[in-house]
Design an enzyme around this catalytic site. Structure first.
Site, PDB file in Angstrom:
ATOM      1  N   HIS A   1      22.966   8.842 -19.728  1.00  0.00           N
ATOM      2  CA  HIS A   1      21.520   9.022 -19.572  1.00  0.00           C
ATOM      3  C   HIS A   1      21.192  10.291 -18.794  1.00  0.00           C
ATOM      4  CE1 HIS A   1      21.357   4.952 -21.006  1.00  0.00           C
ATOM      5  NE2 HIS A   1      21.959   4.462 -19.932  1.00  0.00           N
TER       6      HIS A   1
ATOM      7  N   HIS B   1      19.911   2.442 -24.811  1.00  0.00           N
ATOM      8  CA  HIS B   1      21.294   2.252 -25.232  1.00  0.00           C
ATOM      9  C   HIS B   1      21.381   2.020 -26.728  1.00  0.00           C
ATOM     10  CE1 HIS B   1      20.848   0.692 -21.122  1.00  0.00           C
ATOM     11  NE2 HIS B   1      21.946   1.357 -20.906  1.00  0.00           N
TER      12      HIS B   1
END
Lengths: 330, 330
Positions: free
Chosen positions: B56, B218
């Site tokens: 991320h 995700h």
């Protein structure tokens, strides 16, 4: 290829409206496609103008602001801006101290900035030009006679921008920009082609399991295709290409630049390998930038730029900068 | 899917080595996977610790530095860090003023930060926790009970970081972090799936001509799939989802966040559409951030986060910050 756009025809105008909404400290002329720092012209300071095809963001519009560019002219995607844009930008930023055009070496850009310089001189604006041609991969390409201008553009704009902010005269700012370009070399690799909004599909075919070494920032061909390599092998190839050509004697600024679609996680891993190889070769590193700075739409891949700096260039690199894409010290 | 990596097993360690090489102002413990600001612990200041799965970036390691996080714990890609990392981070940053854990609402993260908090308390470190759960798209997901934590994490870390830098006590920093989370909502869309290094191929199948609304960070499923929409239509859907849930009464901070592979040119165009819809709905905008901040590897797409702010939160948001991923005022 799916894109987050309305229609291909309005991509650049839409982005300029979005830039204006995010950055009230910039004056964005959406119709005429000129981005100018709001406080321009700044009395006693040389104005810095750059520009080029869109699709390389944050270059150039994201580098407009105190300590870097005074104005930028975005063309259509991968297409040179026109002389009228450059003339308009020059007129907006000239305080009487003159204007420096920073031009990436692509045929269209060179021709149009040349024409704009003549037009500006006719209007009494003193103009100097610096060509950026740092890419060691190929000598001529689809878009270029001579070496292409890529990642070094960031260093030229940053360091010359700091020189202008200190009130240096036009010939000195020009000389510094030229010194930065001459001390810089770049080499890029692509893992995938990019897709332009107009075409809607990849601009070239890069099969699974292959990468292209020496890629340009428009998907134009590089040096060679090879079977997929590790990050460490790619770093070795990139550092070798750059260092052999540059033969640095001074410490270097390092730009590990993402082409657009490569995750930051991978870029940092690549940076580790670049540093390993630089250390093996005994090249001292002064400063490091890792991220998406001179991109090629959604291309996966990266480029390496090294810029050797003396004490003055390093001081100017460290000087404050306040732009959407690069900011420190303010 | 081609990646700029060595082998999947070393992706996180390689990235940490690269982060260390680029940022000497951070202490990066590659073996134990903890990133700490070099001057920690800072006397009299609450320490801020966050962390989560890698993939991320710049979240969270790129947000370590003065004015934001004191330390971050990166897990494997899309996998929670372990309590030992969090305990080590807490011990490194605790000046005696206590530590705030900022936890995105994913089951693994929550369990592990809970365990780490107990271990830290056993060692005499005062710990408070704030859960970030801003994603309005789904209530439960593959990874979460309740709403997921996404883009608001940036605002929580930035604003609570400024509160800590001002020397506010732990309970006040915690209350401010909670206020930021409660005033924030996010909604994401995906144009493509992301590929993890371990899997090497897309984590789910998103056919040509379709997008997914309400995606997580995700690649976990969102609300629904639809035929491809324009940037303007997507902005309408995202703003509606966020504003209907938040019902803002104050001006908002806007984060137009790229998921990783979407060009900045497209993100700015999307930002223009978001602003158009916010203006239609009469929502006043205080500040805007456009770029890749809370990413999902090479996913194409974007998320919108709104955070409503009163005068104090806005002042703290504007306060100086000096991290690899977010920097102003210094």
């Amino acid at each position: 290829m799916k894109m987050l756009i309305n229609v291909p025809e309005t991509v650049v105008a839409d982005a300029l409206r979005g830039l204006a909404a995010a950055h009230p400290e910039l004056t964005v002329d959406v119709e005429n496609r000129v981005i100018v720092r709001r406080d321009a012209p700044v009395a006693g300071q040389v104005g810095l103008v750059s520009g080029g095809g869109s699709g390389h963001e944050p270059l150039h519009g994201g580098f407009v602001g105190p300590g870097m560019l005074s104005a930028a002219c975005p063309g259509e995607v991968f297409t040179s801006p026109v002389p009228d844009q450059m003339l308009r930008a020059a007129a907006a930023v000239d305080s009487g101290a003159g204007v420096l055009f920073i031009v990436k070496n692509y045929t269209g850009d060179v021709l149009n900035f040349d024409m704009a310089a003549e037009m500006a001189e006719d209007e009494g604006i003193q103009v100097a030009k610096v060509l950026v041609n740092d890419d060691v991969a190929v000598t001529d390409s689809l878009y270029t006679a001579g070496r292409r201008g890529t990642g070094a553009t960031l260093f030229v704009e940053k360091i010359a921008g700091a020189a202008a902010a200190e009130g240096m005269p036009l010939e000195r700012v020009e000389a510094i920009a030229r010194q930065v370009n001459e001390g810089s070399r770049s080499f890029g690799i692509a893992l995938s082609a990019c897709s332009t909004p107009a075409k809607g599909s990849p601009t070239f075919d890069l099969p699974p399991g292959e990468l292209e070494l020496g890629i340009g920032i428009h998907g134009e061909p590089g040096r060679e295709r090879r079977a997929m390599m590790t990050s460490g092998e790619i770093a070795e190839a990139a550092v070798e290409a750059v260092v052999e050509d540059l033969q640095p004697r001074n410490p270097v600024l390092v730009l590990v630049n993402g082409m657009g679609a490569t995750p930051l996680l991978e870029l940092y891993g690549f940076n580790a390998e670049v540093h390993r190889v630089l250390a093996q070769r005994g090249v001292p590193v002064a400063r490091v930038l890792v991220g998406n700075y001179v991109t090629s739409l959604d291309m996966a891949g990266a480029s390496l730029t090294l810029c050797q700096v003396d004490d003055e260039l390093l001081r100017l690199y460290d000087a404050p900068v306040k732009t959407p894409g690069l900011r420190w010290g303010v």
